[in-house]
Design an enzyme around this catalytic site. Structure first.
Site, mmCIF file in Angstrom:
data_model
loop_
_atom_site.group_PDB
_atom_site.id
_atom_site.type_symbol
_atom_site.label_atom_id
_atom_site.label_comp_id
_atom_site.label_asym_id
_atom_site.label_seq_id
_atom_site.Cartn_x
_atom_site.Cartn_y
_atom_site.Cartn_z
ATOM 1 N N GLY A 19 -4.403 -28.583 30.572
ATOM 2 C CA GLY A 19 -3.630 -27.358 30.426
ATOM 3 C C GLY A 19 -2.149 -27.617 30.301
ATOM 4 O O GLY A 19 -1.327 -26.973 30.966
ATOM 5 N N GLY A 20 -1.769 -28.550 29.424
ATOM 6 C CA GLY A 20 -0.384 -28.994 29.352
ATOM 7 C C GLY A 20 0.441 -28.392 28.237
ATOM 8 O O GLY A 20 1.547 -28.874 27.976
ATOM 9 N N LEU A 72 -11.578 -26.827 27.921
ATOM 10 C CA LEU A 72 -11.997 -27.531 29.131
ATOM 11 C C LEU A 72 -13.364 -27.080 29.642
ATOM 12 O O LEU A 72 -13.960 -27.757 30.475
ATOM 13 C CB LEU A 72 -10.956 -27.329 30.234
ATOM 14 C CG LEU A 72 -9.650 -28.079 30.020
ATOM 15 C CD1 LEU A 72 -8.590 -27.561 30.968
ATOM 16 C CD2 LEU A 72 -9.852 -29.561 30.220
ATOM 17 N N ASN A 98 -4.446 -29.470 36.146
ATOM 18 C CA ASN A 98 -3.552 -28.315 36.174
ATOM 19 C C ASN A 98 -4.172 -27.046 35.598
ATOM 20 O O ASN A 98 -3.859 -25.948 36.040
ATOM 21 C CB ASN A 98 -2.272 -28.652 35.398
ATOM 22 C CG ASN A 98 -1.448 -27.429 35.089
ATOM 23 O OD1 ASN A 98 -0.831 -26.834 35.980
ATOM 24 N ND2 ASN A 98 -1.434 -27.012 33.826
ATOM 25 N N SER A 150 -3.951 -23.058 44.497
ATOM 26 C CA SER A 150 -3.180 -21.821 44.564
ATOM 27 C C SER A 150 -3.125 -21.370 46.011
ATOM 28 O O SER A 150 -4.081 -21.563 46.773
ATOM 29 C CB SER A 150 -3.812 -20.717 43.714
ATOM 30 O OG SER A 150 -3.121 -19.487 43.885
ATOM 31 N N TYR A 163 -10.975 -16.018 40.487
ATOM 32 C CA TYR A 163 -9.917 -17.030 40.458
ATOM 33 C C TYR A 163 -9.607 -17.518 41.865
ATOM 34 O O TYR A 163 -9.562 -18.731 42.134
ATOM 35 C CB TYR A 163 -8.670 -16.440 39.813
ATOM 36 C CG TYR A 163 -7.431 -17.304 39.908
ATOM 37 C CD1 TYR A 163 -7.238 -18.376 39.044
ATOM 38 C CD2 TYR A 163 -6.447 -17.039 40.860
ATOM 39 C CE1 TYR A 163 -6.098 -19.170 39.134
ATOM 40 C CE2 TYR A 163 -5.309 -17.815 40.951
ATOM 41 C CZ TYR A 163 -5.135 -18.879 40.086
ATOM 42 O OH TYR A 163 -4.010 -19.655 40.181
ATOM 43 N N ALA A 166 -12.436 -19.634 43.414
ATOM 44 C CA ALA A 166 -12.502 -20.949 42.766
ATOM 45 C C ALA A 166 -11.347 -21.829 43.231
ATOM 46 O O ALA A 166 -11.526 -23.020 43.530
ATOM 47 C CB ALA A 166 -12.481 -20.791 41.248
ATOM 48 N N LYS A 167 -10.155 -21.245 43.329
ATOM 49 C CA LYS A 167 -8.994 -22.034 43.736
ATOM 50 C C LYS A 167 -9.083 -22.466 45.198
ATOM 51 O O LYS A 167 -8.567 -23.527 45.575
ATOM 52 C CB LYS A 167 -7.706 -21.238 43.490
ATOM 53 C CG LYS A 167 -7.252 -21.252 42.039
ATOM 54 C CD LYS A 167 -6.950 -22.659 41.573
ATOM 55 C CE LYS A 167 -6.293 -22.694 40.218
ATOM 56 N NZ LYS A 167 -5.991 -24.086 39.787
#
Length: 258
Positions: A19-20, A72, A98, A150, A163, A166-167
């Site tokens: 994710g860059g 991804l 990331n 996160s 989200y 998962a984080k």
């Protein structure tokens, strides 16, 4: 302008970032390239990825980053990108997991398919990137893996349950893999952002009321930037962070956890 540290150990070090293309990840690519690292990165956003490479070259990076367009959620494509980066630059010794997507959603409308997608986008690829990169790190004799989590679940934000959940698992992944790979001299840490004022966040989610609430909770009464968030990532990737593993570092201006 802040006067940030330079890490000699990052010169010529091979780094792979998921994710860059933009946001925190785009700045991360620029930061590592500016340290003299050899950076490969994967992202869906092809135009933004090419722009990030061009920005690194324009800034005088010693090595032009290698951008690989890919999704991804396709683990084979992720593994292929990691292998290609290793062939292009040499063995990867820094992995930054990331990539993520914090789109808002209501718990009552989540379907099994959307739930699976949230975990595919925000968690699953982290494990399989580790699986793919560790053989290269073992050959090199060392490595640093930085998983971006996160702090949202710590402060009980409830507008994106898929989200947030998962984080929250990123820390379990981090601690488990740190134990697994410690004997290989491979460190595994997590860095947890609070509200980082990226362009995406400002365009999609910002409101005067939301920012006021954030400032009320934060100890530092200002926005946190991607550039300063990434200083913790650089430290953990460099030899300077060599004694740190199985740790979670919160970079949120003192917002939480509560």
């Amino acid at each position: 302008m802040p006067d940030y540290a330079r890490y000699p150990s990052l010169e010529d070090r091979v780094v792979f970032i998921t994710g860059g293309a933009a946001g925190i990840g785009g700045d991360m690519v620029r930061q590592f390239a500016g340290q003299g690292a050899k950076v490969g990165f994967i992202d869906l956003a092809e135009e933004a990825g090419r722009e990030t490479v061009a920005a690194c070259i324009a800034a005088g990076a010693a090595h032009a980053p290698l951008f690989i367009a890919g999704d991804l959620r396709d683990i084979d494509a992720l593994k292929a990108a990691i292998a290609e980066t290793g062939r292009h630059f040499g063995d990867i010794t820094v992995l930054v997991n990331n990539a993520a997507n914090d789109d808002r959603h209501d718990w009552s409308e989540v379907t099994p398919e959307y739930w699976d997608d949230r975990f595919a986008v925000n968690l699953r690829h982290q494990f399989f990137a580790i699986q793919a990169v560790v053989p290269q790190m073992r050959r090199a004799g060392f490595g640093s893996i930085v998983n971006i989590g996160s702090s949202c679940w710590m402060i009980k934000e409830d507008f994106f349950p898929g989200y947030a959940i998962a984080k929250s698992a990123v820390q379990g992944l981090t601690h488990t893999m740190a134990r697994t790979f410690g004997p290989d001299n491979i460190r595994v840490n997590a860095v947890l952002p609070g509200w980082v004022a990226t362009e995406r966040q400002l365009q999609k989610w910002w409101s005067p009321e939301g920012e006021a609430g954030t400032m009320e909770m934060q100890c530092l009464k200002r926005r946190i930037t991607a550039e300063e968030f990434n200083q913790m990532v650089l430290f953990l990737a460099a030899d300077d962070g060599g004694a740190c593993t199985a740790q979670s570092f919160v970079v949120d201006g003192g917002r939480g956890p509560l």
